[in-house]
Scaffold this active site. Structure first.
Site, PDB file in Angstrom:
ATOM      1  N   GLU A  18       0.788  -1.247   0.163  1.00 25.61           N
ATOM      2  CA  GLU A  18       0.051  -0.033  -0.011  1.00 25.61           C
ATOM      3  C   GLU A  18       0.939   1.345  -0.033  1.00 25.61           C
ATOM      4  OE1 GLU A  18      -1.991  -1.092   3.744  1.00 25.61           O
ATOM      5  OE2 GLU A  18      -1.502   0.920   4.556  1.00 25.61           O
ATOM      6  N   TRP A  38       4.386   4.620  11.578  1.00 22.21           N
ATOM      7  CA  TRP A  38       2.863   4.153  12.014  1.00 22.21           C
ATOM      8  C   TRP A  38       2.496   3.152  11.305  1.00 22.21           C
ATOM      9  CZ3 TRP A  38      -1.989   5.143   9.287  1.00 22.21           C
ATOM     10  CH2 TRP A  38      -2.973   5.014  10.010  1.00 22.21           C
TER      11      TRP A  38
HETATM   12  C1  CS2 Z   1      -4.239   0.089   6.174  1.00 19.80           C
HETATM   13  C2  CS2 Z   1      -4.927   1.340   5.948  1.00 19.80           C
HETATM   14  O1  CS2 Z   1      -6.000  -0.805   4.965  1.00 19.80           O
HETATM   15  C3  CS2 Z   1      -5.197  -0.934   5.560  1.00 19.80           C
HETATM   16  O2  CS2 Z   1      -4.697  -1.941   5.288  1.00 19.80           O
HETATM   17  O3  CS2 Z   1      -3.171  -0.153   6.387  1.00 19.80           O
HETATM   18  O4  CS2 Z   1      -5.976   1.630   6.999  1.00 19.80           O
HETATM   19  C4  CS2 Z   1      -3.775   2.714   5.956  1.00 19.80           C
HETATM   20  O5  CS2 Z   1      -3.322   2.672   7.286  1.00 19.80           O
HETATM   21  C5  CS2 Z   1      -4.496   3.838   5.616  1.00 19.80           C
HETATM   22  O6  CS2 Z   1      -4.866   3.690   4.199  1.00 19.80           O
HETATM   23  C6  CS2 Z   1      -3.678   5.017   5.461  1.00 19.80           C
HETATM   24  O7  CS2 Z   1      -4.230   6.389   5.309  1.00 19.80           O
HETATM   25 MG    MG Z   2      -2.448  -2.187   5.746  1.00 23.02          MG
END
Ligand code: CS2
Ligand code: MG
Length: 403
Positions: A263, A403
């Site tokens: 991601e 994070w």
């Molecule tokens: C995450 C997301 O969906 C996921 O797997 O890692 O919640 C990610 O933290 C956010 O899209 C950040 O904007």
């Molecule tokens: Mg994720």
């Protein structure tokens, strides 16, 4: 057909979204999503000031040429801001192409390879029992795959659990980042017992996965992967920082647990070494942050060659147009794996209509031409942008952590 106008709309029906409308001289228009969580206005500015002027007068049919022009032709390429802006344009152009042909985008991508996209949602809790309850509720709803995260005792905030279950992670908060305090050693102690608990109470039928969110170093991730082996995970997500591509070898040497990553990647070249070396099993880029469907279908094709499946990112901080793009592509490719999904709040669904829907464990799209989403612009205008940050993490000694 010519592009006559590019409109950038920033709206906050629950959280901030950057939406792109491309209009043509024949009255056809397309909608794309260019939302980058916490950096929305940078993308909006890139679109309005630098990208929109290049699109006026162009033929919207020429998606690949437009993509190449915006990626290579403008010299500066890559990175989250520009690749999100490019995705917004790309999705709007695919939407127009579908509407012009009278066909859903999955049909333009080669046609259906399946009837629905196996979907997963999130479960979290302060205790193992809370996570278990959430999973039982979701199983009742029809889910066959679920992500499980639990609060880490002794820490202040844990990724995926800081908000009550059912709410989107990282939604609009106060205008300064919420600072989590967290330690890898405490986290490593709690995750294997969580899955031990879930397997002993829920059995083996439900597929479970877990998101490390890039918080471990290579040896810690290898230790966790080994400790989780008995619990038959669907995949272990994002174990390492995106910079650490060669370190995935270490994890692979120590475990057969399926690994997912992507991601925080922005182009196919970010994903390439992990795919060609078969260091991951699922590529989970965000179609909204890699320049859209044009790039995603190439990544999917490369992945297919190496027996890697897709698991496109599907959180609440990207708009339903990107979720629609996810599912259209899922429906058309042979190497689809699983699709992360979000239940959007009512306000978002009133502003952005259409989009994919959940049915008995699967995400589906209708046969509506294009991506199948539209926007109520008058309503969108009522939800003004609100400054919001993602949380941050500091270790107990005060130092910054991922994070
Ligand atoms: C995450 C997301 O969906 C996921 O797997 O890692 O919640 C990610 O933290 C956010 O899209 C950040 O904007
Ligand atoms: Mg994720």
């Amino acid at each position: 057909m010519k592009i006559t106008n590019v409109k950038v709309l920033v709206t906050c029906p629950g959280r901030n979204y950057v939406l792109v409308k491309i209009e043509t001289d024949e009255g056809l228009y397309g909608w794309g999503d260019a939302t980058l969580n916490g950096r929305e206005l940078s993308v909006a500015s890139a679109l309005e000031n630098h990208i929109a002027p290049l699109l006026i007068g162009r033929d919207p049919d020429r998606i690949e040429d437009t993509w190449q022009m915006l990626f290579r032709g403008t010299y500066w390429r890559g990175g989250p801001v520009l690749m999100t802006a490019l995705a917004g344009v790309d999705l709007a152009l695919w939407d127009i192409k579908g509407k012009r042909a009278g066909l859903p985008v999955y049909s333009l991508l080669g046609g259906k390879t399946r009837e629905g996209a196996l979907a997963y949602s999130h479960c979290s809790g302060e205790s193992f029992e809370e996570v278990e309850d959430c999973i039982r509720e979701r199983m009742e709803q029809g889910f066959k795959v679920l992500r499980a995260q639990v609060a880490v005792p002794g820490t202040h905030g844990t990724y995926g659990t800081a908000v009550k279950r059912g709410e989107a992670v990282g939604s609009v908060r106060e205008a300064a980042p919420f600072v989590e305090q967290w330690e890898p050693s405490l986290y490593l102690k709690v995750v294997p017992p969580l899955f031990e608990h879930l397997r002993s109470t829920l059995g083996d039928e439900i597929a479970l996965l877990h998101d490390i969110h890039e918080r471990l170093n290579p040896v810690q991730a290898s230790q966790l992967a080994r400790a989780l082996e008995p619990y038959n995970l669907f995949f272990l997500e994002d174990p390492l920082r995106p910079e650490h591509k060669e370190s995935f070898r270490l994890i692979r040497q120590h475990t057969t647990i399926p690994i997912a990553m992507g991601e925080l990647f922005h182009t196919r070249w970010d994903a390439l070494p992990l795919i060609t070396e078969q260091l991951i099993d699922f590529i989970r880029c965000d179609i909204g942050h890699i320049g859209g469907l044009t790039e995603a279908r190439k990544i999917a094709a490369i992945a297919e060659t190496y027996n890697v499946q897709t698991a496109w990112h599907g959180p609440g901080d990207i708009a339903p147009m990107t979720h629609a793009a996810n599912v259209h592509l899922d429906m058309a490719i042979p190497n689809f794996g699983v699709q992360e999904m979000t239940f959007f709040p009512e306000a978002t669904q009133e502003v952005i209509t259409g989009g994919p829907y959940f049915e008995d464990g699967y995400m589906k799209v209708t046969d509506a031409p294009g991506l199948g989403t539209d926007v109520n612009e008058a309503l969108a205008a009522k939800y003004e942008y609100k400054s919001a940050y993602l949380p941050m993490v500091r270790r107990f000694d005060g130092s910054v952590h991922d994070w």
